[in-house]
Write an enzyme that holds these catalytic residues in place. Structure first.
Site, PDB file in Angstrom:
ATOM      1  N   CYS A 117       0.829  -1.207   0.000  1.00 46.75           N
ATOM      2  CA  CYS A 117       0.000   0.000   0.000  1.00 46.75           C
ATOM      3  C   CYS A 117       0.865   1.260   0.000  1.00 46.75           C
ATOM      4  O   CYS A 117       1.868   1.334   0.692  1.00 46.75           O
ATOM      5  CB  CYS A 117      -0.898   0.038   1.237  1.00 46.75           C
ATOM      6  SG  CYS A 117      -2.205  -1.193   1.272  1.00 46.75           S
ATOM      7  N   LYS A 162      10.716   3.551  17.740  1.00 50.16           N
ATOM      8  CA  LYS A 162       9.323   3.937  17.539  1.00 50.16           C
ATOM      9  C   LYS A 162       8.496   2.664  17.494  1.00 50.16           C
ATOM     10  O   LYS A 162       8.860   1.710  16.806  1.00 50.16           O
ATOM     11  CB  LYS A 162       9.163   4.717  16.226  1.00 50.16           C
ATOM     12  CG  LYS A 162       7.738   5.158  15.963  1.00 50.16           C
ATOM     13  CD  LYS A 162       7.608   5.878  14.625  1.00 50.16           C
ATOM     14  CE  LYS A 162       6.151   6.264  14.372  1.00 50.16           C
ATOM     15  NZ  LYS A 162       5.963   6.915  13.058  1.00 50.16           N
TER      16      LYS A 162
END
EC number: 2.5.1.7
Length: 424
Positions: A117, A162
């Site tokens: 995507c 993260k």
């Protein structure tokens, strides 16, 4: 290229059986590379990304087939290739998950830089740095991530900069066969990570803490075979709950788990839905009412899932009132909004925030799908809009929703698939 033709103003009601979670099935399939004995997986959805993964595994030498019941039977005992090639990897970012188990078991592996995507930066850096901390030597050459280690990987403490579902899974898989203990700090907490850890533990891994931000893996020398059923897809569940919420309908989602969807269910209730849960089902009833606007801020689990943002954007487009949607996980994840505006929606985008002003009715038109979750929001918009909606590039939907038109028809939607060449 296939498209959907959707005839609108349907009230979506009925019962729908939820498929296995793609986001659990994919890492579990790649984790099979670690096994020295056959594995049987059930509740694996029939999707483009699943078939791509099976083809990558076959390329490596894994025997992979579905039996007459739909179960996936895999045997990775005779892997003889260690490269996931570009022609297979280019369509799917999840292919990077092949690297960690290859290096952990065979001390070598290479994977083409992946595709998938187009929703902003999803760097593989965190996967790479995690493997390097476990002792792998990694280079990027000719579009491939190439990793090797002279002996077994070595456990260590890894702090993920993260929160990353993908990196957490890669490190967890690699650490199962490492020497010593690995501790992952700031780990992602998604239910699909818990399911992957459960699968690995069934094969003999020693993983504790999955579902928290602190995962401990004690390395073992080999993993064996097992049987495992993939958890239900919480995002598909949420999508069908939205279908009822935007259309004033009543939908029962069967074979699903409410405890993985707390943030979504809370927002649906805030929007005015009546939601009832049992151990294996969720029922949403709008009682014919229009939803109320709700503010959304995406966050890592157990926060509001980014994969439900597009569906709630649609809900807010047709809700009473004004709402603010803040996307904190991915860049460029508002690409569905201009298409919904073409259907009569009202919204403004500024950076990672969108302000939606609810309208009473959308109008059918031709729209283009840009990614998996954006695609389904456009299809659902077509179900409630006036007139006819054509959704182009629906191959995105086939990557993540099993038998979607059949399931929507079962709820009363008027939808058909056709080839772009059939339009004339």
């Amino acid at each position: 290229m296939d498209k959907f033709r959707v005839y609108g103003q349907s009230r979506l009601s009925g019962s729908v059986n939820i498929s296995g979670a793609k986001n659990a099935a994919l890492p579990i399939l790649f984790a099979v590379i670690l096994a020295t004995e056959p594995v049987k997986l059930t509740n694996v959805p029939e999707l483009k990304d699943i078939e791509t993964t099976l083809n990558i595994l076959r390329q490596l030498g894994v025997i992979a087939n579905r039996d007459e019941t739909g179960a996936v039977l895999l045997d990775a005992s005779n892997i003889n290739h260690f490269t996931a090639p570009y022609e297979l990897v280019k369509t799917m970012r999840a292919s990077i998950w092949a690297l960690a188990p290859l290096v952990a078991r065979f001390h070598q592996g290479q994977v083409s830089l992946p595709g998938g995507c187009s929703i902003g930066a999803r760097p593989v850096d965190l996967h790479i740095s995690g493997l390097e901390k476990l002792g792998a030597d990694i280079v990027l050459e000719e579009g491939y991530v190439k990793a090797q280690v002279s002996d077994r990987l070595v456990g260590t403490r890894i702090v993920i900069e993260k929160v990353s579902v993908g990196a957490t899974l890669s490190i967890m898989m690699a650490a199962t066969l490492a020497k010593g203990t690995t501790v992952i700090e700031n780990a992602a907490r998604e239910p699909e990570i818990v399911d992957t850890a459960d699968f690995l533990n069934k094969m003999g891994a020693k993983i504790s803490g999955a579902g928290s931000d602190h995962i401990t893996i004690e390395g073992v020398e080999r993993l064996t075979g097992c049987e495992h059923s993939v958890v239900p897809d919480r995002i598909e569940t949420g999508t069908f709950l939205i279908a009822a919420a935007i259309s004033g309908g009543r939908v029962v989602c069967q074979n699903t788990k409410a405890d993985t969807l707390d943030a979504v269910i809370d927002k649906l209730r805030e929007a005015g839905a009546q939601v009832d849960v049992t151990e294996n089902s969720i029922t949403l009833d709008m009682l014919g009412n229009r939803p109320k606007a709700v503010n959304i801020r995406t966050a890592p689990h157990p926060g509001f899932p980014t994969d439900m943002q597009a569906q709630f954007t649609l809900l807010n487009m047709v809700a009473e009132g004004t709402s603010i949607i803040t996307e904190t996980i991915f860049e460029n994840r508002f690409m569905h909004i201009p298409e919904l505006i073409r259907m009569g929606g009202k919204a403004e985008i500024e950076g990672n925030t969108a302000v939606c002003h609810g309208v009473e009715q959308l109008s059918g038109t031709e729209v283009i799908a840009t990614d998996l979750r954006a695609s389904i929001s456009l299809v659902l918009a077509g179900c409630i809009a006036t007139g006819e909606t054509i959704v182009d590039r629906i191959y995105h939907i086939d990557r993540g929703y099993e038998h979607i038109e059949d399931k929507l028809r079962g709820l009363g939607a008027k939808i058909e698939r056709f080839s772009g060449s059939d339009e004339a």
